[in-house]
Design an enzyme around this catalytic site. Structure first.
Site, PDB file in Angstrom:
ATOM      1  N   LYS A   1       2.723  11.611   8.334  1.00 33.28           N
ATOM      2  CA  LYS A   1       2.115  12.629   7.465  1.00 33.28           C
ATOM      3  C   LYS A   1       2.196  13.994   8.148  1.00 33.28           C
ATOM      4  CE  LYS A   1      -1.380   9.775   5.145  1.00 33.28           C
ATOM      5  NZ  LYS A   1      -0.914   9.949   3.756  1.00 33.28           N
TER       6      LYS A   1
ATOM      7  N   ARG B   1      -1.077  -0.529  -0.162  1.00 36.43           N
ATOM      8  CA  ARG B   1      -0.653  -1.571  -1.112  1.00 36.43           C
ATOM      9  C   ARG B   1      -0.113  -2.792  -0.384  1.00 36.43           C
ATOM     10  NH1 ARG B   1       3.379   2.439  -4.058  1.00 36.43           N
ATOM     11  NH2 ARG B   1       1.658   3.809  -3.442  1.00 36.43           N
TER      12      ARG B   1
HETATM   13  N1  BES Z   1      -4.102   6.903   2.396  1.00 40.83           N
HETATM   14  C1  BES Z   1      -3.096   7.500   1.590  1.00 40.83           C
HETATM   15  C2  BES Z   1      -3.609   8.040   0.262  1.00 40.83           C
HETATM   16  C3  BES Z   1      -4.637   9.138   0.324  1.00 40.83           C
HETATM   17  C4  BES Z   1      -4.227  10.450   0.114  1.00 40.83           C
HETATM   18  C5  BES Z   1      -5.968   8.883   0.477  1.00 40.83           C
HETATM   19  C6  BES Z   1      -5.158  11.465   0.120  1.00 40.83           C
HETATM   20  C7  BES Z   1      -6.912   9.893   0.506  1.00 40.83           C
HETATM   21  C8  BES Z   1      -6.488  11.190   0.306  1.00 40.83           C
HETATM   22  C9  BES Z   1      -1.981   6.485   1.261  1.00 40.83           C
HETATM   23  O1  BES Z   1      -1.793   5.483   2.188  1.00 40.83           O
HETATM   24  C10 BES Z   1      -0.712   7.245   1.136  1.00 40.83           C
HETATM   25  O2  BES Z   1      -0.335   7.874   2.082  1.00 40.83           O
HETATM   26  N2  BES Z   1      -0.070   7.170  -0.008  1.00 40.83           N
HETATM   27  C11 BES Z   1       1.137   7.837  -0.245  1.00 40.83           C
HETATM   28  C12 BES Z   1       2.020   6.937  -1.064  1.00 40.83           C
HETATM   29  C13 BES Z   1       3.438   7.422  -1.211  1.00 40.83           C
HETATM   30  C14 BES Z   1       4.157   7.371   0.120  1.00 40.83           C
HETATM   31  C15 BES Z   1       4.133   6.557  -2.230  1.00 40.83           C
HETATM   32  C16 BES Z   1       0.840   9.139  -1.004  1.00 40.83           C
HETATM   33  O3  BES Z   1      -0.060   9.146  -1.822  1.00 40.83           O
HETATM   34  O4  BES Z   1       1.481  10.142  -0.711  1.00 40.83           O
HETATM   35 ZN    ZN Z   2      -0.439   6.080   3.755  1.00 42.05          ZN
END
Ligand code: BES
Ligand code: ZN
Ligand code: ZN
Length: 485
Positions: free
Chosen positions: A264, A338
């Site tokens: 990230k 997921r």
């Molecule tokens: N933990 C994150 C989602 C999240 C984002 C929670 C903001 C709380 C606040 C999750 O694991 C994630 O990173 N999801 C990705 C999925 C994508 C790579 C398909 C996302 O939402 O960008």
């Molecule tokens: Zn994630």
């Protein structure tokens, strides 16, 4: 927090303050206290929703301060508007360092018990502060700790329930606000074991060795970058021996989500200690159910690990076989929630054959884009259950909105070398929906509801009687859902 009940009138109660709810329609008539009459007739105080008027009485009240709080228009009053108004009360009283006060109940179309519960919940949730790491201002220690309800003793049970629900909600908030390093899978396992003992829950813990034997390769993949081994926790509450029904709750428990090798960027990682809010909420719900002695059987499931980077990290492009035998290509290591939920869901569905499974997860940033940070997305394969969850949310002041599990988007979730990919190949597909569609492959067509609470689990700033920081979102909704079962 101590809640007391007294039959005294607002005029005769002796305390640091007495709080009296009023409505916007109030007219400056003689029966009102003089200062209120004056404030209204001068136009200084318009009694709009959440507005306060306070004064130091001379002789007509025995309390040191009198505080009128407007609930807005009488015709529009809801339990939520009462909760919001009492957030103003909480702020006011703490700003003047009142430790103890009395509150009169407003006349509404709701029962006295429901109104008392709404007030008690708002005060307890508003009064929460995570000040553990503040060296000077310890907010919680200066806040009020005693409230006397000027009402009939029949509200006692409601107050007791509010205390149980809010103590659990605040427990969840403490867990979610905690440093990542202090809530890894092993630490949360100890927490769950202690909780099980205190609440007489049955606990089962699967270790890394068990997961290897069972073929839970998706949890193992996500966890592989971390030196701390994963855990899969099961907490069982048996509240109804006569019923064969079991409700399962599965909560995402990522102690820190760096994104993995699909790291990230700055600005997106700093709050990722909160990525275990689903698991924390499951712990909180089990605790609440046990303390309320709910007449249901529940199993709470928490897959726990962290998504961090090392030479052992799982790699984008690799394929892993899930517990249910489906193969998954890793399109993005940041779509890890997921993956751990997939193994936890398919194992839970097989082992417990639940009447209904609800998963709670801070799953996608896309859900926050779609609905904003104050609304959770709800998906699933059972219309009745979805409707009831959304309605339970409305009842307690938590906002959930259904999103469609639009089957056409399944096409872009297929792997090139595997059954599935963990992300969609089409950027135009809704990310919250494709997250839900992925999970659907792991519930064996059994009744299931998915709650994506990436937005409302955490607030940067104050939001009525919850926030800033962890909100404890969904606990009250799910408890309400079970209370109406
Ligand atoms: N933990 C994150 C989602 C999240 C984002 C929670 C903001 C709380 C606040 C999750 O694991 C994630 O990173 N999801 C990705 C999925 C994508 C790579 C398909 C996302 O939402 O960008
Ligand atoms: Zn994630
Ligand atoms: Zn995550």
């Amino acid at each position: 927090m101590k809640f007391l009940i007294s039959s005294k009138s607002p005029e005769s109660v002796v305390d640091e303050a007495v709080v009296i709810p009023i409505y916007s329609e109030i007219k400056p008539q003689k029966s009102l206290s003089k200062p209120l009459q004056q404030a209204l007739s001068s136009g200084d105080f318009k009694a709009e929703a959440n507005q306060l008027f306070s004064f130091y009485p001379e002789s007509e009240f025995k309390a040191k301060r009198v505080i009128y709080i407007s609930l807005g228009k009488e015709s529009e009053v809801t339990l939520e508007s009462i909760r919001r108004a009492f957030h103003s009360v909480q702020k006011k009283l703490n700003s003047v360092k009142v430790k103890s006060f009395a509150v009169a109940l407003p006349k509404t179309k709701f029962s006295e018990s429901d109104v008392a519960r709404a007030i008690a919940e708002s005060l307890m949730l508003s009064n929460y502060a995570f000040d553990k790491y503040k060296s000077e201002e310890k907010e919680q220690s200066t806040r009020f700790s005693q409230v006397t309800f000027l009402a009939s003793p029949s509200i006692q049970k409601s107050l007791d329930r509010a205390v149980i629900v809010c103590n659990s909600t605040n427990m969840v908030r403490d867990l979610v606000n905690e440093n990542s390093k202090d809530k890894n899978a092993l630490i949360l396992e100890s927490f769950a074991r202690k909780l099980a003992k205190e609440c007489r829950l049955k606990i089962t813990v699967l270790t890394e060795k068990d997961m290897k034997k069972l073929g839970m390769n998706l949890i193992l993949a996500v966890s592989s970058g971390s030196p701390i081994p994963p855990r899969l926790i099961f907490l069982e509450y048996h509240g109804n021996a006569k019923s064969k029904d079991v409700y399962a709750l599965v909560g995402k428990g990522i102690g820190f989500d760096s994104g993995g090798l699909n790291l990230k960027p700055t600005g997106y990682m700093e709050t990722m200690r909160t990525d275990m809010a689903g698991a924390a909420t499951v712990f909180g719900i089990l605790r609440t159910a046990a303390e309320l002695k709910l007449n249901i059987n529940l199993v709470g499931v928490a897959p726990l690990c962290e998504n961090v980077v090392s030479g052992f990290s799982f790699k984008p492009g690799d394929v892993f076989t899930a517990y249910n035998g489906k193969t998954v290509e890793i399109g993005n290591t940041d779509a890890e929630g997921r993956l751990i939920l997939a193994d936890a869901l398919s194992y839970t569905v097989k082992k417990y054959n639940p009447t209904l499974t609800i998963d709670l997860a801070t799953l996608t940033g896309a859900c926050v884009v779609a609905l904003g940070e104050r609304i959770a997305g709800v998906m699933g394969n059972n219309d009745d259950a979805i409707k009831n969850v959304v309605q339970s949310g409305k009842d307690v002041g938590e906002h959930l909105h259904e999103l469609p599990l639009f089957a056409d988007y399944n096409d872009s979730m297929k792997g090139t070398r595997s059954d599935l990919n963990n992300i969609s190949s089409n950027k135009g597909d809704g990310g919250a929906i494709t997250g839900g569609l992925f999970l659907q492959n792991f519930v064996d067509k059994k009744p299931w509801v998915h709650i994506d609470m990436a937005g409302p689990a955490y607030m940067k700033t104050e939001y009525h009687y919850v926030g800033p920081n962890a909100t404890g979102f969904a606990l009250r909704t799910i408890i309400k859902f079970f209370e109406t079962k």
